[in-house]
Design a protein around this motif. Structure first.
Motif, PDB file in Angstrom:
ATOM      1  N   THR A  32       0.843  -1.204   0.000  1.00 32.01           N
ATOM      2  CA  THR A  32       0.000   0.000   0.000  1.00 32.01           C
ATOM      3  C   THR A  32       0.876   1.251   0.000  1.00 32.01           C
ATOM      4  O   THR A  32       0.588   2.230  -0.686  1.00 32.01           O
ATOM      5  CB  THR A  32      -0.927  -0.015   1.237  1.00 32.01           C
ATOM      6  OG1 THR A  32      -1.745  -1.188   1.161  1.00 32.01           O
ATOM      7  CG2 THR A  32      -1.807   1.213   1.306  1.00 32.01           C
ATOM      8  N   GLU A  47      -8.431  -0.197   3.193  1.00 29.79           N
ATOM      9  CA  GLU A  47      -7.812  -0.551   4.473  1.00 29.79           C
ATOM     10  C   GLU A  47      -8.880  -0.763   5.545  1.00 29.79           C
ATOM     11  O   GLU A  47      -9.849  -0.014   5.618  1.00 29.79           O
ATOM     12  CB  GLU A  47      -6.886   0.581   4.931  1.00 29.79           C
ATOM     13  CG  GLU A  47      -5.688   0.809   4.031  1.00 29.79           C
ATOM     14  CD  GLU A  47      -4.694  -0.325   4.077  1.00 29.79           C
ATOM     15  OE1 GLU A  47      -4.012  -0.485   5.095  1.00 29.79           O
ATOM     16  OE2 GLU A  47      -4.613  -1.069   3.081  1.00 29.79           O
ATOM     17  N   THR A  70      -4.866  -4.219   4.086  1.00 30.55           N
ATOM     18  CA  THR A  70      -5.642  -4.129   2.851  1.00 30.55           C
ATOM     19  C   THR A  70      -6.568  -5.338   2.752  1.00 30.55           C
ATOM     20  O   THR A  70      -6.110  -6.473   2.867  1.00 30.55           O
ATOM     21  CB  THR A  70      -4.684  -4.099   1.634  1.00 30.55           C
ATOM     22  OG1 THR A  70      -3.786  -3.007   1.793  1.00 30.55           O
ATOM     23  CG2 THR A  70      -5.444  -3.958   0.328  1.00 30.55           C
ATOM     24  N   ASP A  74      -5.278  -2.096  -3.557  1.00 32.55           N
ATOM     25  CA  ASP A  74      -4.900  -0.689  -3.696  1.00 32.55           C
ATOM     26  C   ASP A  74      -4.944  -0.388  -5.189  1.00 32.55           C
ATOM     27  O   ASP A  74      -4.701  -1.281  -6.010  1.00 32.55           O
ATOM     28  CB  ASP A  74      -3.461  -0.445  -3.221  1.00 32.55           C
ATOM     29  CG  ASP A  74      -3.219  -0.971  -1.825  1.00 32.55           C
ATOM     30  OD1 ASP A  74      -3.908  -0.512  -0.902  1.00 32.55           O
ATOM     31  OD2 ASP A  74      -2.353  -1.850  -1.662  1.00 32.55           O
TER      32      ASP A  74
HETATM   33 MG   LIG Z   1      -1.790  -3.075   1.954  1.00 36.95          MG
END
Ligand SMILES: [Mg+2]
Ligand SMILES: Nc1nc2c(ncn2[C@@H]2O[C@H](COP(=O)(O)OP(=O)(O)OP(=O)(O)O)[C@@H](O)[C@H]2O)c(=O)[nH]1
Length: 205
Positions: A32, A47, A70, A74
């Protein structure tokens, strides 16, 4: 005044060529962070807070300040030229979300496997996955502060990588470092594709 993207040669303008790149790797390797460091748009993040019941599976050793993880992906974008755009997809690191990888990997030019040498074994599932899929990938070692630094050859040996797979060091927090990682991957993918029999780029120029 002619702006980039002006309709000079007719309408509609050709759609830009899109390159899709995956950022994979184990839990907390910095995926991320990397997407956020290079994207030109506000990154799309999914997230969620690390929960108390998950503390026995979501081991945050070395990344104790990590409070979220996550849960889907992303997403980021880099415009190289008017007609060339790179889309970045960061994968979820935890095993319980791996079922999404097939969808995320569809049509990808290649992948970056982000590795944390303190938990190198967490890189194996990503390496295995891309080897199985035949997806070009490189390994980028995210050099965390305070983590012991290993030469890339040691990482290559530990991960039992094919000699053609590039291994480089990076800092997922720095734009220039992340850009170099992506350039390295694209060059590697082009090299592999240009060597593939029957590929459009295989004829010598
Ligand atoms: Mg992540
Ligand atoms: N010191 C240092 N910290 C980093 C670096 N990259 C990420 N971090 C920190 O490490 C933690 C983990 O980073 P993330 O980017 O969330 O990792 P991730 O791979 O996306 O994690 P998951 O999606 O949960 O698998 C965060 O707290 C970051 O601030 C780095 O290069 N150096």
């Amino acid at each position: 005044m002619a702006y980039a993207g002006s309709y000079r040669d007719g309408y509609p303008p050709p759609a830009p060529v899109a390159i899709k790149i995956l950022i994979a790797g184990g839990f907390g390797a910095g995926k991320t962070t990397l997407v956020g460091s290079v994207t030109e748009i506000r990154p799309l993040r999914t997230e969620e807070d690390l929960s108390a019941p998950g503390t026995h599976v979501d081991l945050t050793d070395g990344v104790e300040e990590k409070t979220t993880t996550t849960v889907a992906m992303d997403f980021g974008r880099i415009t190289i030229r008017d007609d060339l755009v790179v889309y970045l997809f960061g994968t979820p690191g935890q095993k319980r979300f791996w079922f999404m990888w097939d969808e995320l990997a569809l049509g990808a030019l290649g992948a970056v496997v982000l590795a944390d040498t303190r938990r190198l074994a967490d890189s194996f599932p990503s390496v295995d996955y891309f080897e199985r899929q035949g997806t070009p990938f490189i390994v980028a070692v995210n050099c965390f502060d305070g983590a012991k630094h290993f030469p890339t050859d040691a990482v290559r040996a530990a991960l039992n990588l094919d000699p053609v797979v590039p291994v480089i060091l990076c800092d997922a927090r720095r734009f220039a470092s992340c850009r170099d990682v992506l350039v390295n991957l694209v060059e590697h993918a082009i090299h592999l594709l240009s060597g593939s029999p029957g590929n459009l780029t295989s004829s010598s120029a």
